[in-house]
Structures are given as C-alpha cells and as structure tokens.
Motif scaffolding. Structure first.
Motif, PDB file in Angstrom:
ATOM      1  N   PRO A 122       0.806  -1.234   0.000  1.00 62.05           N
ATOM      2  CA  PRO A 122       0.000   0.000   0.000  1.00 62.05           C
ATOM      3  C   PRO A 122       0.835   1.278   0.000  1.00 62.05           C
ATOM      4  N   SER A 123       1.972   1.250   0.665  1.00 67.46           N
ATOM      5  CA  SER A 123       2.849   2.426   0.679  1.00 67.46           C
ATOM      6  C   SER A 123       3.466   2.670  -0.692  1.00 67.46           C
ATOM      7  N   VAL A 124       3.821   1.583  -1.380  1.00 61.14           N
ATOM      8  CA  VAL A 124       4.354   1.701  -2.738  1.00 61.14           C
ATOM      9  C   VAL A 124       3.295   2.286  -3.662  1.00 61.14           C
ATOM     10  N   VAL A 181       1.811   3.583   5.932  1.00 56.15           N
ATOM     11  CA  VAL A 181       1.373   4.545   4.918  1.00 56.15           C
ATOM     12  C   VAL A 181       1.438   5.970   5.466  1.00 56.15           C
ATOM     13  N   PHE A 182       1.027   6.156   6.717  1.00 54.31           N
ATOM     14  CA  PHE A 182       1.076   7.488   7.327  1.00 54.31           C
ATOM     15  C   PHE A 182       2.512   7.996   7.427  1.00 54.31           C
ATOM     16  N   VAL A 183       3.417   7.118   7.819  1.00 53.62           N
ATOM     17  CA  VAL A 183       4.824   7.515   7.970  1.00 53.62           C
ATOM     18  C   VAL A 183       5.408   7.908   6.622  1.00 53.62           C
ATOM     19  N   ALA A 229       6.742  11.613   5.638  1.00 52.63           N
ATOM     20  CA  ALA A 229       8.168  11.767   5.367  1.00 52.63           C
ATOM     21  C   ALA A 229       8.455  12.149   3.919  1.00 52.63           C
ATOM     22  N   VAL A 230       7.727  11.559   2.981  1.00 48.01           N
ATOM     23  CA  VAL A 230       8.030  11.762   1.566  1.00 48.01           C
ATOM     24  C   VAL A 230       7.208  12.898   0.959  1.00 48.01           C
ATOM     25  N   GLN A 282      -5.248  14.709  15.147  1.00 45.11           N
ATOM     26  CA  GLN A 282      -5.761  14.129  13.905  1.00 45.11           C
ATOM     27  C   GLN A 282      -5.046  12.829  13.566  1.00 45.11           C
ATOM     28  N   TRP A 283      -3.717  12.805  13.771  1.00 44.34           N
ATOM     29  CA  TRP A 283      -2.983  11.557  13.508  1.00 44.34           C
ATOM     30  C   TRP A 283      -3.510  10.434  14.400  1.00 44.34           C
ATOM     31  N   GLY A 284      -3.708  10.752  15.685  1.00 43.90           N
ATOM     32  CA  GLY A 284      -4.173   9.737  16.620  1.00 43.90           C
ATOM     33  C   GLY A 284      -5.578   9.245  16.302  1.00 43.90           C
ATOM     34  N   VAL A 285      -6.490  10.184  16.081  1.00 41.02           N
ATOM     35  CA  VAL A 285      -7.878   9.812  15.788  1.00 41.02           C
ATOM     36  C   VAL A 285      -7.967   9.087  14.449  1.00 41.02           C
TER      37      VAL A 285
END
Length: 246
Positions: free
Chosen positions: A26-28, A116-118, A122-123, A132-135
């Motif tokens: 999914p990250s790709v 995916v979030f990371v 980062a990119v 928002q990240w936590g929820v």
C-alpha cells in the motif's frame, strides 16, 4: 479465545508474502499515485489535496488487504485441513471463533495503516495536528473490523479452490467502487449513488472527515455499523452451518 488470537497473530507475522502485500505494497501504491502530485492541488469536491486523499485511501486499502485477504483464504484452508473440526471439540463457541479471527486480523492491519502514514509524512510532507494523527489511526483501525468479519464470512462461504477468486473479486470490487483507487466524483452519477452505500466508501470517508477536522457523517457510521453486523452475523451463521455438516 485469547490463545487462538495469539496463534493467529504468530502465523500472520511469520508469513512474509502476506506482510509484504498488506504492509509494504500500500505504501508503494501511495507513492505511485501521489508521487508526482504537489501539496496544493485538490481532489474535486473533497477539500483534500492529492497526497492527503491518497494517504487515507491507501491506508484503508492496506487494512482491507490485511484483514480480508488473510482471513478468507486461511479459514478456507483450515476447513479443508481439518483444523476447524478440531476446534469444534473444544469449548470455543462459534461467536468466539469469529471474534478471535476478526480481532487478530485487525491487529495485523495496524502496521498497514501506520506505515502509509509515515511514508506520507516523510516523503510527501503531509501535515496534520497531533490529535488528527491519533484519531485517524484509531478510526481506520477500528473500521477494519468490518472487513475482517467479511473475510471470515467468505472463508466459510467458499471452498478452498474457489476462495481466492471470490475474495479477489470482492476485494478489488469494493476497493475500486468504494473510491479507494480514484475519487468517486469521477464516476457517473448512477455509480456514485451506488458507491455512497458501500462500506469501503464509508470507511475512507471517516478518515477524510478527520483530515478535514470534521465530525464523521452519521450515514457513514451507520453504513459501517450495519455492514459489521451483517458480516459478523453471516460469519457466525456460516460457522454453525458448517458445524452441522461435520
């Protein structure tokens, strides 16, 4: 039931192919879809930029991969190998088996979402407030339970030979029609009307609402709640039906 959950987690974490397609893949895809997009271009009628839109879409897709693909094929194979028949000799009730499968799959889906979030942060420099990240993480993680239950139901509905093609049709059908691969605003009006009632559309919509700082729409929550009850109830019924055949 706790022992069964631990066993399921151990088996999933040892499957490198499964981990690649549920966590890395999914990250790709996110980088392929949002790699050339800037941070200002918005997706029509969403209020979200391309990177933020595809971040939630691909995190949802990754969670869907982890809980749906893993559960359905594994259960179908367990039925053929006789493992499920052995479990019936224990005190584990049908609902306990379904809940154990659903819970263990949901735990595996968490890395799919976080990676995916990371990568997005980062990119593509996606920036959200800490809450928002936590929820967002908790929302997508909890929502994956819906599709984990669906995976259990398919595993009991299909035979070992048929489970993979059936799962792939459901998997890609829900992903594409639910708007995970492209915005549903690009669909014809009649297809948009259908997409709004799919659990994948509601699932991604919850995450998008969090990104915009809004409360989730009641309809989206209702669609997911009803879907979970239908899938979990169907899985429990199929489990009992399969027990009567033994």
């Amino acid at each position: 039931m706790n022992s069964l959950i631990r066993l399921e987690l151990t088996r999933a974490l040892r499957n490198r192919k499964f981990l690649f397609f549920s966590v890395v893949y999914p990250s790709v895809l996110f980088l392929l879809l949002a790699g050339s997009a800037d941070s200002t271009t918005e997706v029509a009628d969403t209020g979200l930029t391309l990177p933020t839109f595809y971040m939630v879409s691909m995190a949802s897709f990754g969670a869907l991969t982890a809980v749906l693909m893993g559960n359905s094929e594994r259960i179908a194979k367990e039925r053929e190998s006789g493992w499920v028949r052995q479990l019936r000799l224990t005190t584990l009730p049908g609902r306990g088996y379904v809940l154990a499968k659903t819970a263990s799959a949901a735990v595996v889906s968490l890395p799919s979402i976080v990676v995916v979030f990371v990568v997005a942060a980062a990119v593509k420099e996606v920036r959200l407030d800490a809450w928002q990240w936590g929820v967002l993480t908790l929302t997508l993680w909890a929502g994956s339970l819906v599709f984990a239950a669906l995976g259990v139901a398919i595993g009991y509905l299909a035979s070992g030979d048929a489970v993979r093609p059936i799962t792939m049709i459901v998997y890609f059908g829900l992903s594409m029609l639910g708007g995970l691969w492209m915005p549903t605003t690009t669909f014809p009006d009649w297809l948009q009307d259908i997409a709004k009632w799919l659990p994948t559309h509601a699932y991604a919509a919850l995450g998008q609402a969090v990104e915009l700082g809004h409360a989730p729409h009641t309809k989206d929550v209702a669609v997911l709640a009803v879907s979970f009850l239908l899938f979990a109830g169907g899985a429990a019924w199929l489990y009992r039906k399969d027990t009567l055949k033994a």
